[in-house]
Design an enzyme around this catalytic site. Sequence first.
Site, mmCIF file in Angstrom:
data_model
loop_
_atom_site.group_PDB
_atom_site.id
_atom_site.type_symbol
_atom_site.label_atom_id
_atom_site.label_comp_id
_atom_site.label_asym_id
_atom_site.label_seq_id
_atom_site.Cartn_x
_atom_site.Cartn_y
_atom_site.Cartn_z
ATOM 1 N N ALA A 1 0.867 -1.172 0.000
ATOM 2 C CA ALA A 1 0.000 0.000 0.000
ATOM 3 C C ALA A 1 0.908 1.228 0.000
ATOM 4 O O ALA A 1 2.068 1.157 0.419
ATOM 5 C CB ALA A 1 -0.889 -0.019 1.225
ATOM 6 N N GLY B 1 0.571 -4.935 0.843
ATOM 7 C CA GLY B 1 -0.628 -4.972 0.008
ATOM 8 C C GLY B 1 -0.378 -5.629 -1.351
ATOM 9 O O GLY B 1 -1.301 -6.176 -1.958
ATOM 10 N N GLU C 1 -0.716 -9.183 -0.722
ATOM 11 C CA GLU C 1 -2.143 -9.419 -0.450
ATOM 12 C C GLU C 1 -2.964 -9.394 -1.740
ATOM 13 O O GLU C 1 -3.876 -10.200 -1.917
ATOM 14 C CB GLU C 1 -2.644 -8.365 0.553
ATOM 15 N N GLU D 1 4.584 -5.108 7.097
ATOM 16 C CA GLU D 1 3.854 -4.038 7.802
ATOM 17 C C GLU D 1 4.358 -3.837 9.228
ATOM 18 O O GLU D 1 4.339 -2.727 9.756
ATOM 19 C CB GLU D 1 2.349 -4.356 7.832
HETATM 20 N N1 CO8 Z 1 4.607 3.194 -0.675
HETATM 21 C C1 CO8 Z 1 4.991 4.370 -1.218
HETATM 22 N N2 CO8 Z 1 6.144 4.513 -1.920
HETATM 23 C C2 CO8 Z 1 6.922 3.431 -2.051
HETATM 24 C C3 CO8 Z 1 6.584 2.179 -1.513
HETATM 25 C C4 CO8 Z 1 5.348 2.084 -0.797
HETATM 26 N N3 CO8 Z 1 4.915 0.932 -0.282
HETATM 27 N N4 CO8 Z 1 7.550 1.306 -1.800
HETATM 28 C C5 CO8 Z 1 8.481 1.971 -2.511
HETATM 29 N N5 CO8 Z 1 8.107 3.254 -2.667
HETATM 30 C C6 CO8 Z 1 8.827 4.319 -3.358
HETATM 31 C C7 CO8 Z 1 10.005 4.782 -2.564
HETATM 32 O O1 CO8 Z 1 9.615 5.712 -1.576
HETATM 33 C C8 CO8 Z 1 10.873 5.393 -3.647
HETATM 34 O O2 CO8 Z 1 10.351 6.656 -3.970
HETATM 35 P P1 CO8 Z 1 11.369 7.950 -4.044
HETATM 36 O O3 CO8 Z 1 12.269 7.614 -5.198
HETATM 37 O O4 CO8 Z 1 10.448 9.086 -4.299
HETATM 38 O O5 CO8 Z 1 12.086 7.976 -2.741
HETATM 39 C C9 CO8 Z 1 10.619 4.474 -4.833
HETATM 40 O O6 CO8 Z 1 9.380 3.803 -4.562
HETATM 41 C C10 CO8 Z 1 11.686 3.425 -5.036
HETATM 42 O O7 CO8 Z 1 11.840 2.719 -3.810
HETATM 43 P P2 CO8 Z 1 13.260 2.498 -3.098
HETATM 44 O O8 CO8 Z 1 14.185 3.594 -3.440
HETATM 45 O O9 CO8 Z 1 12.999 2.228 -1.663
HETATM 46 O O10 CO8 Z 1 13.714 1.155 -3.854
HETATM 47 P P3 CO8 Z 1 14.713 0.047 -3.308
HETATM 48 O O11 CO8 Z 1 14.997 -0.839 -4.471
HETATM 49 O O12 CO8 Z 1 15.860 0.649 -2.589
HETATM 50 O O13 CO8 Z 1 13.854 -0.764 -2.215
HETATM 51 C C11 CO8 Z 1 11.906 -1.897 -1.364
HETATM 52 C C12 CO8 Z 1 12.750 -1.519 -2.614
HETATM 53 C C13 CO8 Z 1 12.696 -2.869 -0.477
HETATM 54 C C14 CO8 Z 1 10.651 -2.603 -1.881
HETATM 55 C C15 CO8 Z 1 11.548 -0.629 -0.571
HETATM 56 O O14 CO8 Z 1 11.022 0.347 -1.469
HETATM 57 C C16 CO8 Z 1 10.552 -0.845 0.509
HETATM 58 O O15 CO8 Z 1 10.883 -1.359 1.569
HETATM 59 N N6 CO8 Z 1 9.266 -0.421 0.279
HETATM 60 C C17 CO8 Z 1 8.235 -0.495 1.263
HETATM 61 C C18 CO8 Z 1 7.760 -1.918 1.448
HETATM 62 C C19 CO8 Z 1 6.674 -1.975 2.510
HETATM 63 O O16 CO8 Z 1 6.899 -1.687 3.661
HETATM 64 N N7 CO8 Z 1 5.456 -2.379 2.096
HETATM 65 C C20 CO8 Z 1 4.331 -2.480 2.987
HETATM 66 C C21 CO8 Z 1 3.521 -1.223 2.963
HETATM 67 S S1 CO8 Z 1 2.205 -1.221 4.177
HETATM 68 C C22 CO8 Z 1 0.986 -2.125 3.438
HETATM 69 O O17 CO8 Z 1 1.113 -2.615 2.358
HETATM 70 C C23 CO8 Z 1 -0.271 -2.255 4.244
HETATM 71 C C24 CO8 Z 1 -1.370 -2.937 3.410
HETATM 72 C C25 CO8 Z 1 -2.709 -2.826 4.105
HETATM 73 C C26 CO8 Z 1 -3.383 -1.491 3.824
HETATM 74 C C27 CO8 Z 1 -4.844 -1.572 4.051
HETATM 75 C C28 CO8 Z 1 -5.219 -1.014 5.405
HETATM 76 C C29 CO8 Z 1 -6.659 -1.219 5.751
#
Ligand code: CO8
Length: 257
Positions: free
Chosen positions: A65, A108, A111, A131
């Site tokens: 998400a 997400g 999911e 998460e």
């Molecule tokens: N949300 C928003 N932006 C994101 C997300 C995300 N989940 N993942 C990556 N991005 C963005 C980064 O912020 C970055 O943007 P910017 O260049 O502007 O800084 C761009 O995508 C590229 O990402 P990275 O530079 O971090 O890329 P890497 O190759 O270094 O890393 C990863 C890749 C490991 C995937 C890393 O991006 C990461 O850890 N992302 C987050 C993963 C995460 O925590 N996901 C879970 C999110 S919470 C969720 O899904 C809850 C679901 C339930 C919701 C419903 C509620 C009722």
Amino acid sequence: MTYETIRLERRGRVAVVTLDRPKALNALNTALLGELSAALGELGRDEGIGAIVITGSEKAFAAGADIKEMQPLGFADAYLGDFAGGWDQVAATRKPMIAAVAGFALGGGCELAMMCDFIIAADTAKFGQPEITLGVLPGMGGTQRMARSIGKAKTMDLCLTGRMMDAEEAERCGLVARVVPAGDLLETAIAAAEKIAGFSLPATLMVKEAVNRAFETSLAEGLRFERRQFHSTFALDDQSEGMAAFVEKRPAQFRHR
Ligand code: CO8
């Protein structure tokens, strides 16, 4: 209809929906949810479509998400706005849906893949429910669908540690139906979808409904449901055609294909 966060392509009786927010690794925001729901609604109404493939990019199916969208929310915003409640509609899609996953399928994203009927993974795929690292927990079915799919031990491991699992481990534990080389991912998923879309549409919908019933009811109720569905197929022209074609040693021409 034109979309900004997804791409929709029809290939004969198969639709391919590609998540398309590359700068955010396909993070699932409200706009994407709205467009995906609209596209699936459109495809559900289209009798010319028999199966759907959902995919992302080489780097990410979806990295979760959209954290930047969620960050400013308070409890009242999330609760009163039923934040992410619309994903139930995606999961309720009646036509067979295959997730073709390369790269990250996290939170997400994992999911969403699990909302599909089965997952075909590239050897580059990485699955996880991170998460917990954000101080929250899965909210789109991660604890529930994953536990039903791969059992308590691995689900607890993934959801409590937030670690990622590679494609090989995901196949070993049954999260994933097949693993293929990354370069073959989309064509493999489309070929599987074409196979499904060539069968009787009412029959494939009934298969999906019956298998899903296994997760919601007792064995006796599930068996009764399956038997009634089976009986009802004898009202279909497709049953007459399918069985006649077998006896006559020719390919079946399903009317509701
Ligand atoms: N949300 C928003 N932006 C994101 C997300 C995300 N989940 N993942 C990556 N991005 C963005 C980064 O912020 C970055 O943007 P910017 O260049 O502007 O800084 C761009 O995508 C590229 O990402 P990275 O530079 O971090 O890329 P890497 O190759 O270094 O890393 C990863 C890749 C490991 C995937 C890393 O991006 C990461 O850890 N992302 C987050 C993963 C995460 O925590 N996901 C879970 C999110 S919470 C969720 O899904 C809850 C679901 C339930 C919701 C419903 C509620 C009722």
